[in-house]
Design an enzyme around this catalytic site. Structure first.
Site, PDB file in Angstrom:
ATOM      1  N   SER A 191     -46.349 -45.509   4.275  1.00  0.00           N
ATOM      2  CA  SER A 191     -46.012 -44.196   4.858  1.00  0.00           C
ATOM      3  C   SER A 191     -47.157 -43.587   5.660  1.00  0.00           C
ATOM      4  CB  SER A 191     -45.582 -43.189   3.780  1.00  0.00           C
ATOM      5  OG  SER A 191     -44.684 -43.780   2.896  1.00  0.00           O
ATOM      6  N   ARG A 192     -48.024 -44.422   6.205  1.00  0.00           N
ATOM      7  CA  ARG A 192     -49.183 -43.945   7.009  1.00  0.00           C
ATOM      8  C   ARG A 192     -50.142 -43.074   6.191  1.00  0.00           C
ATOM      9  NH1 ARG A 192     -47.340 -47.837   8.997  1.00  0.00           N
ATOM     10  NH2 ARG A 192     -47.220 -48.190  11.225  1.00  0.00           N
ATOM     11  N   MET A 193     -50.101 -43.220   4.834  1.00  0.00           N
ATOM     12  CA  MET A 193     -50.995 -42.443   3.955  1.00  0.00           C
ATOM     13  C   MET A 193     -52.224 -43.311   3.652  1.00  0.00           C
ATOM     14  SD  MET A 193     -49.720 -39.435   3.157  1.00  0.00           S
ATOM     15  CE  MET A 193     -50.168 -39.036   1.468  1.00  0.00           C
TER      16      MET A 193
END
Ligand SMILES: Cc1cc2nc3c(=O)[nH]c(=O)nc-3n(C[C@H](O)[C@H](O)[C@H](O)COP(=O)(O)O)c2cc1C
Length: 217
Positions: A191-193
């Site tokens: 999640s692009r985290m």
């Protein structure tokens, strides 16, 4: 061409500020060993960014040849485009990207030539043809009329220095060390985290006192 639908989810690892070692050199060695074990292609290949007096950044791949107590070493032609940039501005940045591990490492610091003796001993360990090649590529980054010109020079130098003879170390060729001032370890997450931990040196270079920060992805 439109690549806007192309994306991967990164889920192979994580990086936690509480559990990283106090010295970034320890983490750098661990990550380098893991890249070697996981058979990353050319784990030593790193993008080197320099910027000369014209303020125009340039980037190219060079090979990491050593991690020292203070930084990282690579070898090149001192009269190349990158050599000229470095002479004008001794700040450089380097980036490794290891897709197989979903990791990047970003290093920035002050860059300086290493001892000529150390460069010479590395040059003398290189394969004979690479030694000859270094003499052909002078000045590296200069224009040449065509490939034939290069090949003729290579052949001429090979007959001057046959296989069993020593090729002299060129004065215009040698190593640079980037003394690490900051180093960011990036681990891709879902999640692009992504996890980003940056070490910054406190006080004098080489003093081995580092602070860490987590950066927003
Ligand atoms: C995998 C790979 C490794 C390379 N390693 C080096 C190196 O260690 N030293 C070097 O001078 N050039 C190396 N090169 C060539 C450089 O990328 C570059 O073309 C050359 O150094 C000239 O750069 P410059 O004109 O910006 O000075 C490598 C290229 C590749 C693709």
């Amino acid at each position: 061409m439109d690549f806007s639908d192309q994306r991967l989810s990164y889920e192979k690892g994580e990086l936690d500020q509480q559990s990283v070692p106090a010295s970034p050199f320890e983490l750098l060695s661990t990550w380098m060993n893991e890249a070697i074990e996981q058979k990353v292609q050319e784990p030593y290949a790193m993008s080197l960014a320099t910027c000369g007096a014209d303020h125009k950044p340039s980037v190219r791949i060079v090979l990491l040849r050593e991690i020292t107590d203070t930084g990282i070493v690579f070898y090149t032609n001192y009269e190349s485009a990158k050599g000229q940039d470095i002479a004008e501005n001794p700040n450089a940045e380097v980036l490794f990207f290891w897709h197989e591990l979903e990791r990047q490492i970003r290093i920035s610091g002050h860059i300086a030539k290493i001892d000529a003796d150390k460069s010479a001993s590395y040059f003398q360990k290189r394969p004979h043809d690479s030694q000859v090649g270094a003499w052909v590529s002078q000045p590296q980054s200069g224009a040449v009329a065509n490939r034939e010109v290069m090949e003729q020079t290579f052949e001429k130098l090979q007959s001057e220095y046959p296989k069993n003879t020593q090729v002299p170390t060129p004065e215009f060729w040698g190593g640079y060390e980037i003394a690490i001032e900051s180093i960011e370890f990036w681990q891709g997450r879902a999640s692009r985290m992504h996890d980003r931990i940056v070490y910054t040196q406190e006080g004098k270079a080489g003093a081995e006192s580092w602070t860490t920060k987590r950066l927003l992805p």
